[in-house]
Design a protein around this motif. Structure first.
Motif, PDB file in Angstrom:
ATOM      1  N   LEU A  47      19.855 -31.948  55.823  1.00 26.73           N
ATOM      2  CA  LEU A  47      20.703 -32.318  56.954  1.00 26.73           C
ATOM      3  C   LEU A  47      20.547 -31.324  58.108  1.00 26.73           C
ATOM      4  CD1 LEU A  47      24.030 -33.144  55.050  1.00 26.73           C
ATOM      5  CD2 LEU A  47      22.234 -34.748  55.768  1.00 26.73           C
ATOM      6  N   SER A  48      20.760 -31.806  59.315  1.00 25.51           N
ATOM      7  CA  SER A  48      20.782 -30.913  60.470  1.00 25.51           C
ATOM      8  C   SER A  48      22.066 -30.091  60.436  1.00 25.51           C
ATOM      9  CB  SER A  48      20.722 -31.720  61.766  1.00 25.51           C
ATOM     10  OG  SER A  48      21.915 -32.473  61.926  1.00 25.51           O
ATOM     11  N   ILE A  49      22.149 -29.063  61.269  1.00 32.65           N
ATOM     12  CA  ILE A  49      23.340 -28.213  61.286  1.00 32.65           C
ATOM     13  C   ILE A  49      24.585 -29.017  61.633  1.00 32.65           C
ATOM     14  CG2 ILE A  49      24.486 -26.335  62.514  1.00 32.65           C
ATOM     15  CD1 ILE A  49      21.877 -24.879  62.649  1.00 32.65           C
ATOM     16  N   SER A  50      24.486 -29.870  62.637  1.00 31.66           N
ATOM     17  CA  SER A  50      25.653 -30.666  63.035  1.00 31.66           C
ATOM     18  C   SER A  50      26.082 -31.598  61.901  1.00 31.66           C
ATOM     19  CB  SER A  50      25.349 -31.459  64.300  1.00 31.66           C
ATOM     20  OG  SER A  50      24.232 -32.309  64.112  1.00 31.66           O
ATOM     21  N   ALA A 184      14.792 -28.322  54.415  1.00 27.65           N
ATOM     22  CA  ALA A 184      13.830 -28.995  53.539  1.00 27.65           C
ATOM     23  C   ALA A 184      12.563 -29.358  54.313  1.00 27.65           C
ATOM     24  CB  ALA A 184      14.461 -30.245  52.954  1.00 27.65           C
ATOM     25  N   ILE A 185      11.477 -29.556  53.575  1.00 19.41           N
ATOM     26  CA  ILE A 185      10.184 -29.857  54.197  1.00 19.41           C
ATOM     27  C   ILE A 185      10.270 -31.109  55.062  1.00 19.41           C
ATOM     28  CG2 ILE A 185       7.801 -30.539  53.738  1.00 19.41           C
ATOM     29  CD1 ILE A 185       7.848 -28.777  51.268  1.00 19.41           C
ATOM     30  N   GLY A 186      10.939 -32.150  54.562  1.00 22.16           N
ATOM     31  CA  GLY A 186      11.056 -33.384  55.330  1.00 22.16           C
ATOM     32  C   GLY A 186      11.766 -33.181  56.652  1.00 22.16           C
ATOM     33  N   LEU A 187      12.814 -32.381  56.650  1.00 22.64           N
ATOM     34  CA  LEU A 187      13.556 -32.101  57.878  1.00 22.64           C
ATOM     35  C   LEU A 187      12.689 -31.322  58.863  1.00 22.64           C
ATOM     36  CD1 LEU A 187      16.297 -32.389  59.297  1.00 22.64           C
ATOM     37  CD2 LEU A 187      16.992 -30.231  58.247  1.00 22.64           C
ATOM     38  N   LEU A 188      11.936 -30.359  58.355  1.00 25.02           N
ATOM     39  CA  LEU A 188      11.031 -29.596  59.207  1.00 25.02           C
ATOM     40  C   LEU A 188       9.959 -30.497  59.811  1.00 25.02           C
ATOM     41  CD1 LEU A 188      10.513 -26.422  56.970  1.00 25.02           C
ATOM     42  CD2 LEU A 188      11.908 -26.579  59.037  1.00 25.02           C
TER      43      LEU A 188
END
Length: 211
Positions: A47-50, A184-188
C-alpha cells in the motif's frame, strides 16, 4: 557522470522495519489506532503511505506529532539496529572511488549520526540531511540540488519506497529502487523507477555503470 549519490536511510541502509512496527504498535495502543499484526505486513508493504494511514485509522493531522514522538523512541532503541548486510561493502567501494555520498531521510539527523557511530561508519557520508515533509520529499531533493549546484543528471537517488520514486520523477533525478526495504516489489514497479536492485551487490553493479 553522476557526481552526487543520495541514499535514503530507513529500509535502504538500515533494516529498521521491525523496530518501526514495534514503535507504531506501542503508540497505537496508547491512541487506540488499529495495530499492525504480523499477518498484515505483506499487505501493508503493498500500500502507499496514504493508503496505510487510512487503513490504520491514523488522523492525518496527528502525524507530525506522532512522528516526533516516534523519533524519540527510535533513538532509545537505535542500539539494536544494524546496517543492511552488504551495504557497508558498497559504501567502502564508493568511498574508495572518490564518489560523494550523502543521506537524505525523514528520520532525524541525530538518529542517523548515532546509528553511523554505533556501526563504525563515521565519515562514510559527506552530509546528513533531514527531510521533514512526509509527502513532499522532492522539495528536499530540490533544495539539496540547489545547495550543491548540481543538475538532475549529476544526481542519483537510492531508496526503497514509492514516494522516493515519485519525488525523483518530479525532478528528473534518476533513482535506483531497492527491493529489501519497506515497499513491496509490485508497488515499486508501479512507480517505474529507472533501475531496481534486489541486493547490495546488484546495487553496486548498477552504480558502477552510472558513475
Amino acid at each position: 557522470m553522476k557526481r552526487h549519490i543520495l541514499f535514503d536511510f530507513d529500509g535502504t541502509l538500515v533494516d529498521s522495519r521491525a523496530l518501526l512496527v514495534k514503535l507504531y504498535n506501542e503508540m497505537a495502543a496508547e491512541h487506540r489506532f488499529r495495530p499492525i499484526r504480523d499477518q498484515d505486513l505483506a499487505l501493508m508493504r503493498s500500500l502507499s503511505i496514504s493508503e496505510r494511514v487510512e487503513r490504520l485509522g491514523v488522523p492525518v493531522l496527528q502525524i507530525p506529532k506522532l512522528a516526533m514522538a516516534a523519533r524519540i523512541r527510535y533513538q532509545e532503541n537505535i542500539h539494536t539496529l544494524r546496517i543492511v548486510p552488504g551495504m557497508k561493502e558498497v559504501l567502502a567501494r564508493l568511498s574508495g572511488l572518490g564518489l560523494k555520498s550523502s543521506i537524505l531521510s525523514s528520520n532525524s539527523a541525530g538518529n542517523i549520526r548515532l546509528f553511523l557511530k554505533n556501526n563504525k561508519l563515521d565519515g562514510a557520508f559527506r552530509e546528513i540531511i533531514s527531510s521533514k515533509p512526509l509527502f513532499g520529499k522532492h522539495h528536499s531533493i530540490r533544495k539539496v540540488m540547489k545547495q550543491w549546484g548540481a543538475t538532475s543528471s549529476q544526481m542519483i537517488y537510492i531508496g526503497d519506497e514509492l514516494r522516493d520514486i515519485e519525488a525523483c520523477k518530479k525532478l528528473g533525478v534518476p533513482i535506483i529502487a531497492v527491493t529489501w526495504g519497506y515497499d513491496a516489489i509490485g508497488l515499486l514497479r508501479s512507480g517505474k523507477p529507472d533501475y531496481m536492485a534486489s541486493s547490495p551487490a546488484e546495487l553496486l553493479k548498477i552504480l558502477l555503470t552510472l558513475t
